[in-house]
Design a protein around this motif. Structure first.
Motif, PDB file in Angstrom:
ATOM      1  N   SER A   1       0.976  -1.125   0.122  1.00  0.00           N
ATOM      2  CA  SER A   1       0.044   0.058   0.167  1.00  0.00           C
ATOM      3  C   SER A   1       0.926   1.220  -0.030  1.00  0.00           C
ATOM      4  CB  SER A   1      -1.102   0.011   1.210  1.00  0.00           C
ATOM      5  OG  SER A   1      -1.708  -1.226   1.097  1.00  0.00           O
ATOM      6  N   HIS A   2       0.419   2.482  -0.394  1.00  0.00           N
ATOM      7  CA  HIS A   2       1.038   3.581  -0.338  1.00  0.00           C
ATOM      8  C   HIS A   2       0.238   4.778   0.067  1.00  0.00           C
ATOM      9  CE1 HIS A   2      -0.609   3.168  -4.494  1.00  0.00           C
ATOM     10  NE2 HIS A   2      -0.611   4.925  -4.600  1.00  0.00           N
ATOM     11  N   LEU A   3       0.864   5.803   0.252  1.00  0.00           N
ATOM     12  CA  LEU A   3       0.178   7.209   0.747  1.00  0.00           C
ATOM     13  C   LEU A   3      -0.027   7.893  -0.870  1.00  0.00           C
ATOM     14  CD1 LEU A   3       1.815   8.368   3.904  1.00  0.00           C
ATOM     15  CD2 LEU A   3      -0.576   7.698   3.620  1.00  0.00           C
ATOM     16  N   ARG A   4      -1.131   8.516  -0.848  1.00  0.00           N
ATOM     17  CA  ARG A   4      -1.504   9.409  -2.016  1.00  0.00           C
ATOM     18  C   ARG A   4      -1.919  10.925  -1.426  1.00  0.00           C
ATOM     19  NH1 ARG A   4      -6.186   7.244  -5.790  1.00  0.00           N
ATOM     20  NH2 ARG A   4      -7.320   7.504  -3.739  1.00  0.00           N
ATOM     21  N   ARG A   5      -1.443  11.802  -2.017  1.00  0.00           N
ATOM     22  CA  ARG A   5      -1.831  13.350  -1.579  1.00  0.00           C
ATOM     23  C   ARG A   5      -3.214  13.432  -2.186  1.00  0.00           C
ATOM     24  NH1 ARG A   5       2.326  18.226  -1.597  1.00  0.00           N
ATOM     25  NH2 ARG A   5       1.233  19.201   0.271  1.00  0.00           N
ATOM     26  N   VAL A   6      -4.076  14.005  -1.331  1.00  0.00           N
ATOM     27  CA  VAL A   6      -5.349  14.414  -1.875  1.00  0.00           C
ATOM     28  C   VAL A   6      -5.690  15.879  -1.523  1.00  0.00           C
ATOM     29  CG1 VAL A   6      -6.210  11.917  -2.037  1.00  0.00           C
ATOM     30  CG2 VAL A   6      -6.487  13.186   0.161  1.00  0.00           C
ATOM     31  N   ALA A   7      -6.635  16.430  -2.146  1.00  0.00           N
ATOM     32  CA  ALA A   7      -7.274  17.469  -1.694  1.00  0.00           C
ATOM     33  C   ALA A   7      -8.214  17.277  -0.403  1.00  0.00           C
ATOM     34  CB  ALA A   7      -8.116  18.352  -2.790  1.00  0.00           C
ATOM     35  N   ASN A   8      -8.409  18.322   0.387  1.00  0.00           N
ATOM     36  CA  ASN A   8      -8.892  17.891   1.781  1.00  0.00           C
ATOM     37  C   ASN A   8     -10.478  18.228   1.518  1.00  0.00           C
ATOM     38  OD1 ASN A   8      -9.055  20.872   2.008  1.00  0.00           O
ATOM     39  ND2 ASN A   8      -7.796  20.707   3.758  1.00  0.00           N
ATOM     40  N   GLY A   9     -10.849  18.893   0.405  1.00  0.00           N
ATOM     41  CA  GLY A   9     -12.200  18.932   0.203  1.00  0.00           C
ATOM     42  C   GLY A   9     -12.871  20.140   0.840  1.00  0.00           C
ATOM     43  N   VAL A  10     -11.780  21.052   1.221  1.00  0.00           N
ATOM     44  CA  VAL A  10     -12.735  22.284   1.815  1.00  0.00           C
ATOM     45  C   VAL A  10     -12.422  23.358   0.594  1.00  0.00           C
ATOM     46  CG1 VAL A  10     -12.274  24.254   3.717  1.00  0.00           C
ATOM     47  CG2 VAL A  10     -12.138  21.691   4.133  1.00  0.00           C
ATOM     48  N   PRO A  11     -13.333  23.972   0.277  1.00  0.00           N
ATOM     49  CA  PRO A  11     -13.603  24.970  -1.003  1.00  0.00           C
ATOM     50  C   PRO A  11     -12.797  26.207  -0.253  1.00  0.00           C
ATOM     51  CG  PRO A  11     -15.693  24.524  -0.390  1.00  0.00           C
ATOM     52  CD  PRO A  11     -14.882  23.605   0.635  1.00  0.00           C
ATOM     53  N   SER A  12     -12.032  26.902  -1.242  1.00  0.00           N
ATOM     54  CA  SER A  12     -11.598  28.213  -0.741  1.00  0.00           C
ATOM     55  C   SER A  12     -12.778  29.131  -0.440  1.00  0.00           C
ATOM     56  CB  SER A  12     -10.573  28.749  -1.663  1.00  0.00           C
ATOM     57  OG  SER A  12     -11.143  29.038  -2.857  1.00  0.00           O
ATOM     58  N   ARG A  13     -12.376  30.250   0.202  1.00  0.00           N
ATOM     59  CA  ARG A  13     -13.346  31.296   0.244  1.00  0.00           C
ATOM     60  C   ARG A  13     -13.550  31.746  -1.027  1.00  0.00           C
ATOM     61  NH1 ARG A  13     -11.804  35.260   5.040  1.00  0.00           N
ATOM     62  NH2 ARG A  13     -11.246  36.419   3.196  1.00  0.00           N
ATOM     63  N   SER A  14     -12.620  32.000  -1.681  1.00  0.00           N
ATOM     64  CA  SER A  14     -13.102  32.930  -2.998  1.00  0.00           C
ATOM     65  C   SER A  14     -13.778  31.850  -3.902  1.00  0.00           C
ATOM     66  CB  SER A  14     -11.733  33.109  -3.697  1.00  0.00           C
ATOM     67  OG  SER A  14     -10.986  32.119  -4.154  1.00  0.00           O
ATOM     68  N   ALA A  15     -13.844  30.515  -3.750  1.00  0.00           N
ATOM     69  CA  ALA A  15     -14.551  29.627  -4.700  1.00  0.00           C
ATOM     70  C   ALA A  15     -16.180  29.675  -3.983  1.00  0.00           C
ATOM     71  CB  ALA A  15     -14.215  28.183  -4.558  1.00  0.00           C
ATOM     72  N   GLU A  16     -16.358  29.709  -2.689  1.00  0.00           N
ATOM     73  CA  GLU A  16     -17.382  29.903  -2.146  1.00  0.00           C
ATOM     74  C   GLU A  16     -18.284  31.172  -2.625  1.00  0.00           C
ATOM     75  OE1 GLU A  16     -16.640  29.506   1.920  1.00  0.00           O
ATOM     76  OE2 GLU A  16     -16.699  27.237   2.097  1.00  0.00           O
ATOM     77  N   ALA A  17     -17.488  32.165  -2.558  1.00  0.00           N
ATOM     78  CA  ALA A  17     -17.994  33.646  -3.037  1.00  0.00           C
ATOM     79  C   ALA A  17     -18.487  33.593  -4.348  1.00  0.00           C
ATOM     80  CB  ALA A  17     -16.816  34.719  -2.564  1.00  0.00           C
ATOM     81  N   TYR A  18     -17.468  33.084  -5.099  1.00  0.00           N
ATOM     82  CA  TYR A  18     -17.879  33.022  -6.805  1.00  0.00           C
ATOM     83  C   TYR A  18     -19.234  31.978  -6.852  1.00  0.00           C
ATOM     84  CZ  TYR A  18     -17.190  32.961 -11.705  1.00  0.00           C
ATOM     85  OH  TYR A  18     -17.666  33.015 -12.880  1.00  0.00           O
TER      86      TYR A  18
END
Length: 72
Positions: free
Chosen positions: A16-33
């Protein structure tokens, strides 16, 4: 997305190995847009505005909020 994290990936073998992933929290600018675009879907003045044309007051406020959070 803001930030990254790590998760274990089980590929079915003994390695098995570790994989880097986005944490799923949208940025404030993405939320505002997203709020600005969502408003424009149901607002005729905003959905028909093009390049500097007049939006409704709410659309102007949402656009300014987006500009404020994306500014450095």
């Amino acid at each position: 997305m803001r930030g990254t994290g790590w998760e274990w990936v089980d590929n079915g073998s003994s390695s098995s190995h570790l994989r880097r992933v986005a944490n799923g929290v949208p940025s404030r600018s993405a939320e505002a847009y997203r709020e600005y675009v969502g408003h424009g879907v149901d607002c005729s003045p905003c959905s028909e505005a093009r390049n500097g044309e007049t939006r409704c007051p709410t659309g102007d406020e949402l656009w300014q909020a987006y500009q404020d959070v994306k500014a450095p």
